[in-house]
Design a protein around this motif. Structure first.
Motif, PDB file in Angstrom:
ATOM      1  N   PRO A   1      -6.160   3.490 -12.943  1.00  0.00           N
ATOM      2  CA  PRO A   1      -6.805   2.356 -13.617  1.00  0.00           C
ATOM      3  C   PRO A   1      -6.990   1.168 -12.671  1.00  0.00           C
ATOM      4  O   PRO A   1      -6.352   1.079 -11.619  1.00  0.00           O
ATOM      5  N   GLU A   2      -7.852   0.238 -13.085  1.00  0.00           N
ATOM      6  CA  GLU A   2      -7.970  -1.026 -12.367  1.00  0.00           C
ATOM      7  C   GLU A   2      -6.619  -1.740 -12.388  1.00  0.00           C
ATOM      8  O   GLU A   2      -5.903  -1.725 -13.384  1.00  0.00           O
ATOM      9  N   GLY A   3      -6.260  -2.356 -11.273  1.00  0.00           N
ATOM     10  CA  GLY A   3      -4.998  -3.071 -11.198  1.00  0.00           C
ATOM     11  C   GLY A   3      -3.856  -2.268 -10.611  1.00  0.00           C
ATOM     12  O   GLY A   3      -2.802  -2.814 -10.306  1.00  0.00           O
ATOM     13  N   TRP A   4      -4.056  -0.949 -10.458  1.00  0.00           N
ATOM     14  CA  TRP A   4      -3.065  -0.123  -9.779  1.00  0.00           C
ATOM     15  C   TRP A   4      -3.368  -0.114  -8.281  1.00  0.00           C
ATOM     16  O   TRP A   4      -4.483  -0.433  -7.862  1.00  0.00           O
ATOM     17  N   ALA A   5      -2.360   0.277  -7.486  1.00  0.00           N
ATOM     18  CA  ALA A   5      -2.539   0.345  -6.034  1.00  0.00           C
ATOM     19  C   ALA A   5      -2.219   1.749  -5.545  1.00  0.00           C
ATOM     20  O   ALA A   5      -1.347   2.432  -6.094  1.00  0.00           O
ATOM     21  N   VAL A   6      -2.926   2.169  -4.515  1.00  0.00           N
ATOM     22  CA  VAL A   6      -2.716   3.472  -3.889  1.00  0.00           C
ATOM     23  C   VAL A   6      -2.514   3.264  -2.389  1.00  0.00           C
ATOM     24  O   VAL A   6      -3.359   2.662  -1.721  1.00  0.00           O
ATOM     25  N   ASP A   7      -1.379   3.754  -1.878  1.00  0.00           N
ATOM     26  CA  ASP A   7      -1.093   3.714  -0.442  1.00  0.00           C
ATOM     27  C   ASP A   7      -1.358   5.107   0.112  1.00  0.00           C
ATOM     28  O   ASP A   7      -0.660   6.054  -0.235  1.00  0.00           O
ATOM     29  N   SER A   8      -2.380   5.241   0.941  1.00  0.00           N
ATOM     30  CA  SER A   8      -2.766   6.548   1.473  1.00  0.00           C
ATOM     31  C   SER A   8      -2.461   6.692   2.955  1.00  0.00           C
ATOM     32  O   SER A   8      -2.934   7.635   3.603  1.00  0.00           O
ATOM     33  N   ASP A   9      -1.666   5.784   3.504  1.00  0.00           N
ATOM     34  CA  ASP A   9      -1.386   5.817   4.946  1.00  0.00           C
ATOM     35  C   ASP A   9      -0.637   7.078   5.368  1.00  0.00           C
ATOM     36  O   ASP A   9      -0.678   7.455   6.540  1.00  0.00           O
TER      37      ASP A   9
END
Length: 204
Positions: free
Chosen positions: A142-150
């Motif tokens: 959803p909007e407002g969530w964060a994803v760290d793909s490093d």
């Protein structure tokens, strides 16, 4: 002469709780509530205590009446990860599915889709181990969530993180690790069709 050599046992300091310890406690509490062993007031009270606990000893009493034979000292074992394999036909998790602290997604030949837009996640962080393989893995938040793909090796297919905007307080961090493989991994917000479908399901 030390206290131990004089026959006096050394005083042990409380073991500090890790994020994994807190996450495992939260998962047990949520499962207990889903089974009807905790009401909503009890669940909220214990979740708050679990998320603010500093030591393992503080976590133990929160689940000792929910687990028949827990390990000594209140130490918790993290729940098994959810493992999804795309196989030939593909697999997806959508709707209000139960989110554990760790997920392993292997795209296979059919692909894997993880849609978090209708889930209620009380965890501070969810680790998703992704392997794009031949058909890829798609993560929708959803909007407002964060994803760290490093932590994802892009491989041939690449790692496309299209999640934008600031992370809202109280939302989990989705931490991706693994490899893109041939088809790659994509993290994104819901598209127009998915948003229309969601509004219809919610009756708005």
């Amino acid at each position: 002469m030390t206290a131990e050599s004089a026959g006096t046992p050394a005083r042990r300091r409380p073991l500090r709780a890790s994020d994994a310890d807190r996450d495992a406690t939260v998962e047990l509490l949520r499962e207990a509530a889903a089974e009807g062993r905790l009401d909503l007031d009890e669940l909220d009270e214990r979740l708050e205590a679990a998320l603010t606990a500093k030591t393992v000893a503080e976590l133990g009493p929160l689940t000792e009446d929910l687990v028949p034979d827990g390990p000594p000292g209140g130490a918790l074992v993290a729940a098994d990860p959810l493992v999804l394999k795309g196989g030939v036909h593909g697999v997806s998790r959508v709707g209000g599915w139960n989110v554990p602290s760790k997920i392993v997604a292997r795209g296979g030949m059919g692909g894997v889709k993880l849609d978090f837009t209708r889930t209620r996640v009380r965890l501070a962080e969810v680790e998703v181990e992704v392997y794009g393989e031949m058909a890829g893995v798609t993560v929708v938040v959803p909007e407002g969530w964060a994803v760290d793909s490093d932590g994802v090796d892009p491989g041939l297919g690449g790692m496309r993180n299209k999640v934008t905007g600031e992370r809202r307080p109280g939302t989990p961090l989705i931490r991706l690790v693994g490899a893109g493989g041939a088809a790659g991994v994509t993290a994104r917000h819901p598209g127009p069709w998915e948003r229309r479908k969601l509004r219809k399901q919610l009756g708005s």
